[in-house]
Design a protein around this motif. Structure first.
Motif, short mmCIF file in Angstrom:
data_model
loop_
_atom_site.label_atom_id
_atom_site.label_comp_id
_atom_site.label_asym_id
_atom_site.label_seq_id
_atom_site.Cartn_x
_atom_site.Cartn_y
_atom_site.Cartn_z
N UNK A 1 18.86 5.78 -48.83
CA UNK A 1 17.68 4.91 -48.74
C UNK A 1 18.13 3.45 -48.64
N UNK A 2 19.07 3.04 -49.48
CA UNK A 2 19.54 1.66 -49.43
C UNK A 2 20.21 1.34 -48.10
N UNK A 3 20.96 2.28 -47.58
CA UNK A 3 21.60 2.08 -46.28
C UNK A 3 20.55 1.89 -45.18
N UNK A 4 19.52 2.75 -45.21
CA UNK A 4 18.46 2.64 -44.21
C UNK A 4 17.72 1.30 -44.34
N UNK A 5 17.46 0.87 -45.55
CA UNK A 5 16.76 -0.41 -45.74
C UNK A 5 17.59 -1.57 -45.21
N UNK A 6 18.89 -1.52 -45.40
CA UNK A 6 19.74 -2.59 -44.87
C UNK A 6 19.74 -2.60 -43.34
N UNK A 7 19.55 -1.43 -42.75
CA UNK A 7 19.60 -1.30 -41.30
C UNK A 7 18.27 -1.62 -40.63
N UNK A 8 17.16 -1.06 -41.13
CA UNK A 8 15.87 -1.21 -40.45
C UNK A 8 14.78 -1.84 -41.32
N UNK A 9 15.12 -2.23 -42.54
CA UNK A 9 14.12 -2.76 -43.46
C UNK A 9 13.51 -4.07 -42.99
N UNK A 10 12.26 -4.26 -43.34
CA UNK A 10 11.53 -5.49 -43.04
C UNK A 10 11.37 -6.26 -44.34
N UNK A 11 11.73 -7.53 -44.33
CA UNK A 11 11.63 -8.35 -45.53
C UNK A 11 10.29 -9.08 -45.56
N UNK A 12 9.61 -8.97 -46.71
CA UNK A 12 8.32 -9.63 -46.92
C UNK A 12 8.30 -10.22 -48.33
N UNK A 13 7.45 -11.21 -48.56
CA UNK A 13 7.33 -11.73 -49.92
C UNK A 13 6.57 -10.75 -50.82
N UNK B 1 6.86 2.90 -46.19
CA UNK B 1 6.96 1.77 -47.13
C UNK B 1 6.61 2.12 -48.58
N UNK B 2 5.80 3.10 -48.82
CA UNK B 2 5.40 3.44 -50.19
C UNK B 2 6.47 4.24 -50.91
N UNK B 3 7.46 4.77 -50.19
CA UNK B 3 8.54 5.52 -50.83
C UNK B 3 9.89 4.82 -50.74
N UNK B 4 10.07 4.00 -49.70
CA UNK B 4 11.38 3.36 -49.51
C UNK B 4 11.21 1.85 -49.47
N UNK B 5 11.42 1.25 -50.64
CA UNK B 5 11.35 -0.20 -50.76
C UNK B 5 12.30 -0.61 -51.88
N UNK B 6 12.80 -1.81 -51.78
CA UNK B 6 13.66 -2.38 -52.83
C UNK B 6 13.46 -3.90 -52.80
N UNK B 7 13.73 -4.53 -53.91
CA UNK B 7 13.76 -5.99 -53.90
C UNK B 7 15.09 -6.42 -53.27
N UNK B 8 15.12 -7.60 -52.72
CA UNK B 8 16.35 -8.09 -52.10
C UNK B 8 17.47 -8.14 -53.14
#
Length: 133
Positions: A28-40, A94-101
């Motif tokens: 999950x963390x790998x995928x977020x680093x690759x395709x994640x969208x950053x929002x406030x 987004x409801x299952x795969x999210x992390x804070x920066x």
């Protein structure tokens, strides 16, 4: 024959834990680093369970969907209530795969789980090998 069945069970027993507690969070963390969208986002609450902390965050996706994310238990809180934080989410889920920066910037505790369970697995393999000699 019975010893081989028992040996197979002992060797296979740690594998589901390795997958769900170690490999899945790392993927999950790998995928977020690759395709994640950053929002406030905003930290809503911080809770404690057995001397470990969980932090809940609220953020909105690019299309305006409001998401409430609760972090896994960790050694410390990821933010304080009311604090603005950068959140990274997977647009496909987004409801299952999210992390804070800040979570993505630190070494994942899943690595510890992977190494601990790998050590247990190695121990089981050595024990099976010794018993079957």
């Amino acid at each position: 024959m019975g010893n081989w069945i028992l040996a197979s069970v002992l060797v296979a027993m740690p594998l589901p834990f390795l997958f769900w507690l170690g490999i899945c969070p790392l993927l999950v963390e790998r995928r977020l680093r690759r395709v994640g969208i950053e929002v406030p986002g905003t930290c809503r609450t911080v809770g404690v369970s057995e001397d470990r902390y969980w932090t809940s965050f609220e953020f909105s996706t690019a299309d305006g969907t409001r998401i409430l994310y609760m972090s896994p238990l960790s050694d410390g809180a990821w933010a304080t209530p009311g604090e603005r934080v950068a959140m990274v989410y997977d647009p496909a889920n987004p409801w299952r795969r999210a992390r804070s920066r800040s979570q993505l910037a630190t070494r994942s505790e899943a690595w510890t789980v992977v190494w601990q369970i790998a050590a247990v697995e190695l121990f089981m393999l050595v024990m099976v090998w010794l018993v079957t000699l």
